[in-house]
Enzyme design. Structure first.
Site, PDB file in Angstrom:
ATOM      1  N   MET D 178       2.047 -18.048 -35.257  1.00 48.77           N
ATOM      2  CA  MET D 178       1.884 -19.222 -36.118  1.00 48.77           C
ATOM      3  C   MET D 178       2.073 -20.505 -35.331  1.00 48.77           C
ATOM      4  SD  MET D 178       1.139 -20.026 -39.213  1.00 48.77           S
ATOM      5  CE  MET D 178       0.388 -21.652 -38.942  1.00 48.77           C
ATOM      6  N   LYS D 179       3.105 -20.517 -34.516  1.00 50.80           N
ATOM      7  CA  LYS D 179       3.389 -21.702 -33.700  1.00 50.80           C
ATOM      8  C   LYS D 179       2.195 -22.049 -32.798  1.00 50.80           C
ATOM      9  CE  LYS D 179       5.403 -24.396 -30.622  1.00 50.80           C
ATOM     10  NZ  LYS D 179       6.291 -25.463 -30.464  1.00 50.80           N
TER      11      LYS D 179
END
Ligand SMILES: NC(=O)C1=CN([C@@H]2O[C@H](COP(=O)(O)OP(=O)(O)OC[C@H]3O[C@@H](n4cnc5c(N)ncnc54)[C@H](OP(=O)(O)O)[C@@H]3O)[C@@H](O)[C@H]2O)C=CC1
Ligand SMILES: NC(=O)C1=CN([C@@H]2O[C@H](COP(=O)(O)OP(=O)(O)OC[C@H]3O[C@@H](n4cnc5c(N)ncnc54)[C@H](OP(=O)(O)O)[C@@H]3O)[C@@H](O)[C@H]2O)C=CC1
Ligand SMILES: NC(=O)C1=CN([C@@H]2O[C@H](COP(=O)(O)OP(=O)(O)OC[C@H]3O[C@@H](n4cnc5c(N)ncnc54)[C@H](OP(=O)(O)O)[C@@H]3O)[C@@H](O)[C@H]2O)C=CC1
Lengths: 307, 307, 307, 307
Positions: D178-179
């Site tokens: 996600m990051k």
């Protein structure tokens, strides 16, 4: 025993007797070597042993045991690693100074790391991927790019030269790298030529004329010469080399670039379009059908022409 | 008068006697035609008239007046339009059935729209851009791509064949289109080859070996054969064809694509990288120096090698 | 007559009463102006005159004749040019100091060249394209980007403010440029978000969670906020703005870049992918369906989720 | 001992007390935990122990031994793997049911494979990378994306919430994924905005006006809001987040795509341009300076403006 003496017959374990490996193993057999084969697909093994006798079949457990050479031509480096180091991996059974020849279109970085493990075990290892498809495998005229220690490559050459013409590319992994990069350049030449044919034919140029002009000018490349009239303008798309294998090769090239931290915007777009064609058209179509993705994006088909 | 008879001498107004036009006009003169020249750069005109006499100089106001043929090889189609239709445009002075031959590397769509205006005036018009640089202009061996009515092209051929080998590409504009698309395919082949050389050499491959393998395999293209050892590995970058001209040509190809609504992702990235090289390196460097942009992006230089 | 006085009613010829123009003309009518309309599609005209009377219909020959303002919102700048300068072009009938307001999503360079011709005729001209779709056209809350002489824009503002909120972007053409560039940034944000959703969801991330995280972090953009859950995760793809119009807008932005000689590799790939989606999916699908092209290339569909 | 009870003090080994890790370890200390630190850079360790006492220093050999939690925020997943499993790897010393929290911006696939090895050893493992730079590390307001078993994440939350706001993204690796994907979307929004500013300003638009319009329209994204006036139009380029870190993050995103076989043409070009900026400008410039590569390619600088 001098396994690298041309006249001496070696024991070769050949792993992966598929479309390419089958005829290549056949060439080694005809060259006078004791060839025994293994393949996860039993039909492939049977096809070979039907011709050359049951004693040519190897079980997984026998792999490597009495081999002077292990030759592999497998789907990818992951499979190679599994066969060498996985459960029942053959490395544990190999005698010292035996040589592994990896003819798979493999990943250079995996090849390097396998090389380190094999060196620690005193096992010789070279990469020797091939260029040229099934017919050239059958008549022993493949182009073979070899990476590895000079002495190892030299020792392998009598075997390799039964299968094709050997080019030394440098240290271990360099054969795999060269093969992938060659195919990248080839794929890019194909793709830009297709875009040019689409633009030109939509403008009103005759695609046959276009190919002729490209071929006699600076736009010439392997695809303009050997693929455009043959497979695209004819609408036959039957070169015999599947899309997914080409995508694998150029993904290897771009994996190399990413590992080296080299931005390669043009190469990556090339890969993404070829890879996208696999998504849109399926993995098993002929690689020349990548032209259909460009055509679909353009909403325009290059006219068929028989020339 | 049968201007298209080889033996008959025609009056040719030659506009643009620069690097290319100068020697081309010379060839026509040597072929027995009455050649008179014009160029916005007076030194260019003087260079010609110093050899062939003051009477070969034309003023802007004289352009077209008694010409059988007007031959132009100018920076771009915008200049061609200006010379034909701008203030003092020569079209107003041309006699009927005179022929204009536009040898500029021009824009097909502008050529088509000029063609419509000229047709309404009963002036013949073909496009006939050239491939090959100054030396081939000097010895009359250019490749000439001709677009236009078959009868017009036929009439022009005796003149054109004094300058090079004629290939008919189709209707008006097709010469300009073909030329631009050929250069696009060429530029893409160059660029992907450079990316491959950067990746490969950073991995450890010898670039000379790489070029040899590409040349004997499917990665072969005009640049791998005629440019990489010569201009890149030698670090000479002295092909003689400037970057801005190459960028102009492929910008024409991509302008065509945009006008036709054809997405050409690969071609456009090619143009943007070549065009970006112009921004980074300046317009006047040799076109082969585009390799330096790829090198700067990668933070890596392809090693020099003399082979 | 002080046409720019809010209280004074002007005669407005409104050309292009389609999806956007219809409600916009309605707003001007409600604002107290004498609005007469023209459209090449007679049904559009009838729809207006059915409500406001037959006297609001204009024939092609009447266009411009007694207008204080000509407002146009047409498919593209080519149509605008045709209406102004083509056969029966209205410019010949316009009175001096009349003002043309081009609310089309147009091409800045064509706008500039039309501006030069109009200036020579003492006709005022501004570009005033709009952002916001049909509902905002109906309630007069469009964003209107105005380019042109400050005095002209000022004179137009009372009219424009009946249709939306006016932002001055600078000289002539700047409205058209700003509109196109805004949509480019928007389309790129959409496209990269879709690629991220495909990669993430194939890895195992929940797309709803992804959108929430993007929205609360640096990945936030207009599409993550207003389009992804609404049209993509819902699989509704019903924003109401068609693909071909978006492609036109970003093609304008990239045409601007090419005209200025600005390489814009990222923008051009954006355009080519959006444009390619038009080829694959057809021009009339909702613009949010461009996600389907990315999905097809990947052979993977972002899972539906109702959140 | 209930290490996950907020009121109970845990023993935390904190590895990597650099720009981010330093203030984060400080927050844990202030939250009442027994924090001991290690860093390959002795100055980093001393900076911490100077404040909190020599007993907070850990040697490589002590790492893990009595820890309830090992928190790591290191350059990349390769370093994490080395610290856990390399020579003297801490995993051998960890007690059962200890938990490793990897706050590095790491590679999801490496995280998954480390997770498998740790699970076999009954060691809990979650990924919890952060968004937000040094100031937010100092005041404990980072965004923390956590991937892993729900029970593990729950147990870690009392610790994590001392450092920032926790968002659960799903299974192990999902935080890292996600990051990286968030930063990809952010970088693309930045890059396309820069191209738009270059095109627009070269056309004649005021960049300040452009940013205002983008921000109030569909072109809005995190960069138009928080970076363009602040760092680009001001020509300050001092956001404080270095280029090489951003390149690493988006390289992770694209590595994920390649591993999943997802073509992501737009994302890959984004990476290659950011990565190319690193080559041209050096790795340590501010990440906002990527604008300078676009400017160099264009041969045009966005005008400075103080707004
Ligand atoms: N075909 C071509 O024209 C060319 C191919 N190459 C390269 O050569 C390699 C082989 O290609 P090709 O012969 O066409 O492929 P095939 O699929 O025809 O042959 C590969 C064979 O390997 C078998 N295999 C897979 N996994 C294992 C395993 N773990 N142990 C033993 N055998 C296994 C396969 O069995 P199963 O069917 O059960 O998977 C198959 O029989 C690839 O790397 C390819 O890229 C290079 C140049 C040209
Ligand atoms: N050079 C090469 O190797 C090749 C070039 N070409 C193409 O050939 C064309 C000419 O190239 P090249 O000869 O190299 O260029 P040059 O610049 O050497 O020659 C062009 C000449 O045209 C003159 N010119 C410019 N504007 C006008 C005008 N309005 N009226 C009359 N003359 C004008 C220029 O004058 P001034 O100097 O004042 O501008 C210059 O002398 C280009 O389209 C190019 O792309 C094609 C193949 C190869
Ligand atoms: N739809 C939207 O949400 C938005 C649209 N825009 C822009 O607004 C403009 C108009 O869009 P929209 O209203 O949706 O389009 P429509 O197609 O609904 O309306 C355009 C109208 O113009 C007519 N037209 C075409 N050629 C001529 C001509 N030569 N003379 C007179 N009328 C003509 C069309 O007729 P016919 O049907 O016969 O072609 C049609 O009725 C476009 O530039 C678009 O990009 C901007 C923001 C939002």
């Amino acid at each position: 025993m001098q396994a690298h003496d041309k006249k001496i017959s070696s024991v070769v374990h050949f792993i992966g007797v598929g479309a390419m490996g089958g005829p290549m193993a056949q060439r080694l057999h005809e060259g006078g070597h004791v060839v025994r084969v293994f393949d996860s697909n039993p039909q492939r093994v049977e096809a070979f042993s039907a011709q050359h006798g049951k004693q040519t079949e190897l079980s997984l457990e026998q792999l490597g045991s009495d081999a002077d050479y292990v030759v592999m031509i497998l789907p990818n480096s992951g499979v190679v690693e599994e066969v060498l180091f996985g459960q029942n991996g053959l490395v544990s059974r190999l005698k010292k100074n035996a040589m592994i020849i990896d003819m798979t279109s493999g990943q250079p970085n995996m090849t390097l790391s396998m090389g380190q493990r094999l060196e620690a075990l005193n096992i010789l290892f070279i990469d020797a991927p091939v260029s040229g498809a099934v017919p050239r495998a059958q008549n022993g005229t493949l182009t073979i790019m070899t990476g590895g220690e000079a002495a190892s490559v030299e020792r392998a050459e009598p075997l390799l030269s039964l299968m094709g013409i050997v080019t030394r590319t440098g240290p271990l992994g360099s054969g795999h790298a060269m093969k992938a990069l060659n195919n990248l350049v080839s794929c890019a030449g194909y793709l830009i030529g297709i875009e040019a044919l689409i633009i030109g034919s939509k403008f009103g140029l005759d695609p046959t004329v276009m190919v002729d002009v490209l071929n006699s000018s600076t736009g010439m490349n392997n695809s303009t010469q050997k693929k455009f009239k043959q497979y695209v303008l004819s609408r036959k798309f039957d070169s015999g080399f599947p899309l997914h294998m080409m995508v694998k090769d150029i993904a290897i090239a771009m994996g190399l670039a990413r590992n080296l931290g080299v931005p390669a915007p043009f190469g990556n777009l090339c890969l993404d379009l070829w890879s996208g064609a696999k998504g849109v058209l399926g993995p098993n179509v002929d690689h020349t059908e990548v032209a259909r993705l460009s055509e679909q994006l353009a909403g325009w088909q290059i006219p068929k022409s028989n020339s």
